[in-house]
Design a protein around this motif. Sequence first.
Motif, PDB file in Angstrom:
ATOM      1  N   LEU A 601       0.837  -1.188   0.000  1.00  0.00           N
ATOM      2  CA  LEU A 601       0.000   0.000   0.000  1.00  0.00           C
ATOM      3  C   LEU A 601       0.875   1.243   0.000  1.00  0.00           C
ATOM      4  O   LEU A 601       1.721   1.398   0.881  1.00  0.00           O
ATOM      5  N   PRO A 602       0.704   2.136  -0.955  1.00  0.00           N
ATOM      6  CA  PRO A 602       1.488   3.380  -0.933  1.00  0.00           C
ATOM      7  C   PRO A 602       1.238   4.154   0.355  1.00  0.00           C
ATOM      8  O   PRO A 602       0.127   4.156   0.890  1.00  0.00           O
ATOM      9  N   ASP A 603       2.272   4.783   0.854  1.00  0.00           N
ATOM     10  CA  ASP A 603       2.162   5.504   2.116  1.00  0.00           C
ATOM     11  C   ASP A 603       1.091   6.577   2.093  1.00  0.00           C
ATOM     12  O   ASP A 603       0.504   6.909   3.116  1.00  0.00           O
ATOM     13  N   ASN A 604       0.831   7.115   0.927  1.00  0.00           N
ATOM     14  CA  ASN A 604      -0.061   8.261   0.859  1.00  0.00           C
ATOM     15  C   ASN A 604      -1.476   7.920   0.411  1.00  0.00           C
ATOM     16  O   ASN A 604      -2.259   8.812   0.080  1.00  0.00           O
ATOM     17  N   ASP A 605      -1.828   6.631   0.350  1.00  0.00           N
ATOM     18  CA  ASP A 605      -3.162   6.281  -0.146  1.00  0.00           C
ATOM     19  C   ASP A 605      -3.691   5.049   0.566  1.00  0.00           C
ATOM     20  O   ASP A 605      -3.719   3.953   0.027  1.00  0.00           O
ATOM     21  N   GLN A 606      -4.144   5.253   1.802  1.00  0.00           N
ATOM     22  CA  GLN A 606      -4.646   4.145   2.594  1.00  0.00           C
ATOM     23  C   GLN A 606      -5.934   3.563   2.021  1.00  0.00           C
ATOM     24  O   GLN A 606      -6.268   2.414   2.244  1.00  0.00           O
ATOM     25  N   ALA A 607      -6.661   4.333   1.244  1.00  0.00           N
ATOM     26  CA  ALA A 607      -7.969   3.880   0.759  1.00  0.00           C
ATOM     27  C   ALA A 607      -7.896   3.105  -0.551  1.00  0.00           C
ATOM     28  O   ALA A 607      -8.914   2.656  -1.055  1.00  0.00           O
ATOM     29  N   MET A 608      -6.731   2.950  -1.104  1.00  0.00           N
ATOM     30  CA  MET A 608      -6.603   2.267  -2.394  1.00  0.00           C
ATOM     31  C   MET A 608      -7.064   0.815  -2.283  1.00  0.00           C
ATOM     32  O   MET A 608      -6.705   0.101  -1.362  1.00  0.00           O
ATOM     33  N   ALA A 609      -7.860   0.368  -3.250  1.00  0.00           N
ATOM     34  CA  ALA A 609      -8.391  -0.996  -3.220  1.00  0.00           C
ATOM     35  C   ALA A 609      -7.371  -1.992  -3.749  1.00  0.00           C
ATOM     36  O   ALA A 609      -6.400  -1.644  -4.427  1.00  0.00           O
ATOM     37  N   PHE A 610      -7.606  -3.269  -3.433  1.00  0.00           N
ATOM     38  CA  PHE A 610      -6.799  -4.383  -3.913  1.00  0.00           C
ATOM     39  C   PHE A 610      -5.329  -4.222  -3.553  1.00  0.00           C
ATOM     40  O   PHE A 610      -4.437  -4.525  -4.357  1.00  0.00           O
ATOM     41  N   LYS A 611      -5.081  -3.727  -2.344  1.00  0.00           N
ATOM     42  CA  LYS A 611      -3.743  -3.606  -1.794  1.00  0.00           C
ATOM     43  C   LYS A 611      -3.724  -4.253  -0.405  1.00  0.00           C
ATOM     44  O   LYS A 611      -4.774  -4.589   0.158  1.00  0.00           O
ATOM     45  N   THR A 612      -2.522  -4.415   0.130  1.00  0.00           N
ATOM     46  CA  THR A 612      -2.396  -4.993   1.467  1.00  0.00           C
ATOM     47  C   THR A 612      -2.852  -3.959   2.483  1.00  0.00           C
ATOM     48  O   THR A 612      -2.102  -3.027   2.815  1.00  0.00           O
ATOM     49  N   ARG A 613      -4.091  -4.086   2.965  1.00  0.00           N
ATOM     50  CA  ARG A 613      -4.651  -3.061   3.834  1.00  0.00           C
ATOM     51  C   ARG A 613      -5.815  -3.627   4.636  1.00  0.00           C
ATOM     52  O   ARG A 613      -6.432  -4.635   4.273  1.00  0.00           O
ATOM     53  N   TYR A 614      -6.101  -2.961   5.747  1.00  0.00           N
ATOM     54  CA  TYR A 614      -7.333  -3.198   6.485  1.00  0.00           C
ATOM     55  C   TYR A 614      -8.392  -2.225   5.981  1.00  0.00           C
ATOM     56  O   TYR A 614      -8.070  -1.107   5.549  1.00  0.00           O
ATOM     57  N   VAL A 615      -9.641  -2.641   6.072  1.00  0.00           N
ATOM     58  CA  VAL A 615     -10.707  -1.734   5.647  1.00  0.00           C
ATOM     59  C   VAL A 615     -11.146  -0.810   6.779  1.00  0.00           C
ATOM     60  O   VAL A 615     -11.845   0.179   6.543  1.00  0.00           O
TER      61      VAL A 615
END
Length: 750
Positions: A601-615
């Motif tokens: 996940l890019p540091d500046n875009d927590q909301a980007m879909a289909f990345k390693t992230r929590y919703v």
Amino acid sequence: MAALLGLACFLFSPVSHAAPATAEGAAGADARIESLIARMTVEEKVGQLSLYGPADTNIPGNPQAAQRNGQQEIDDVRAGRLTGLFNNEGLERKRVLQEVAVRESRLGIPLLYGADVIHGFRTIFPMPLAEAASWEPELAERTARAAAVEASADGFRWTFAPMVDIARDARWGRGIEGAGEDVYLANQFAAARVRGFQGSDLSRADSLLATPKHFAAYGAAEGGLDYAATDISERTLRQVYLPPFRAALDAGALSVMSAFNEISGIPSIANPALLTGVLRDEWKFKGFVVSDYTADEELIAHGYAADGRQAAKQSFLAGTDVSMQSGLYMRYLPELVASGEVPMARLDDAVRRVLWVKQKLGLFDQPLRGLDAAPQARADNPAHIALAREDARRSIVMLKNERAVLPLPKSGRKIALIGPFASGTQDLLGAWSLFPGQSAPVGIDEGLSAALADPGALAVVRGSGIDAPLAGGIEAAVAAARDADVVLLAIGESERMSGEARSRTDIGIPQAQQDLAEAVAATGKPVVVLLSNGRAMALKGAVRNADAILVTWFLGVQTGSAIADVVFGDFNPSGRLPVSFPQASGQVPFYYGQKRTGRPLPDNDQAMAFKTRYVDTTNQALYPFGHGIGYAPVRYDGMELSQDRLPLGGTLRVRATVTNTGQREAEEVVQLYAAERAASVTRPVRELKNFRKVRIEPGASKVVEFALRADDLQFIGRDMKPTVEPGEFDLWVAPSAAGGIRKSFALTRE
């Protein structure tokens, strides 16, 4: 496929019934030891491998196999049926039993007395995790030395410490006994504590034999649940969990405690690849392995042994030399040797190791030394009390300090001290404060009152219980807050919430205390959280949003004095987190050195879909590993590398300028991190490689320099051996594992 098969055969092979190679190095050709072994009966040999707690005691809820009364204990000593005792308090009984051992037993072999001296004996220092927050291994060496002096004055010559398990799951309660999540930091503290316990000469009367534990990967238990299974790769085992043990052994430790857990189906106590393959064959360890409490007997409950006889056989042949508490070795080893299922050579090797360590401790030459200490030798030591205060205040971590609410003045302001830990001395010491006659702890209210010009300016209100509300508690707390200029909120965990068998699914503040915090914060008064904890915690609401947060852990006998030193500015907080504080409990296991993914996940875009992230939360730590601030802000700049290419045999000099932009002296922990961009095995996003704790005068700058060599960039390669691969690396000089200033270089073959 061949490599995978080799891995499986090595790490997870069943116990072999063949005789292991003789451990010649354990005692060499020492004539006294060999003479003893030649004259010993099988029962006497097994006796040297049998360790028990004191007679006429019981630990509720914990198996107490083979419990004996006082007369049976004396009879066992006289017959040579035990090697020593552990946690048996008081000198008189120790002296009596030692006299029986050396004067009435057939061979006169002395007993060895051990104890759980985890963070002090009479003088209780901060818990090891708290002490690791000092980022000062030398300080840990000094406190371990003080503990050894006090424990040896009570007849103990062996400690079941340090715990060197890496702990990356904050649900696991025993993380409080270690140095946190990072391998490099844990290595430094493991070695320092061994040096402190053992001193410069193991035969000195005030030395304690150190026992790094729990071998191995006990801190990686599934679900953060104590005693549960561990299922990790051999690479992770070797890269993360084994290095602190090697550091402890390289520092001179001569005993190791096996772990309760299993690794991929093989319980550690019966794993020959660990206890013989790694310890003996690879590391050439000359000391002995002791089981944890009844761990051999627990092979039955694991479903690995059908009965006690098989459990004893499996444990012993795997490499566990000494059985703690179960009595299985005494019950079954003689017949196992008689039947040929356990070779006599293996039995002699284990006995040789134990006798060699006893000889190293000087027990054969002076078995009663330390057992006739004068009472004043066990009184409070002013130097140790002063050390406890220094240790405690250096362990405190300031996470935030908005509007510079801290430090507080000692006069002219009304302070409300609110929370279940505001008064009294319960819950200050933490787990493993076992022995009577300990120094009296200083409560938070006591320490603050002693520092104030007018103690009457301090109002103390509990407000709630630890995990349950108090009738009228919140109302009284709110009234006190409204009448005050500032609130100190003493909340967090009790000492019964962190430690062995104290796993938690929710690592947040208990709800009763959270409700108290919300009500107090609603008054609008500045709030300073004094966080009592034995693990990383997930903070929310009014606690998370407090004006200032001090992580005060379990600080030991000088808790109140140390907190007052920091709150009133007599000491500038210099502690840094040895564990990452997550955003929420659901993130754990959580640690800074995680692996990259194919969809970062890019540091500046927590909301980007289909990345390693929590919703529902960010990926980042609430407070990262290494974080902490003081009363003087600092700035990092001017990073320089001595060259942009590092040959395999060369040294790279890394420099950065750290400037104190404040009005007070700063004490900053400057940290060096590295990451390889591409390798034959995926690597963490960054790893700590070194650190320096430096003092900087107001307005001054200091150039901090690190030396980086190729060996510092080692990792476990595809063949499960340490390797260094040329490639592109990033370096950070930083105040924590997040951020910092960065440069890159290339590691080359020439």
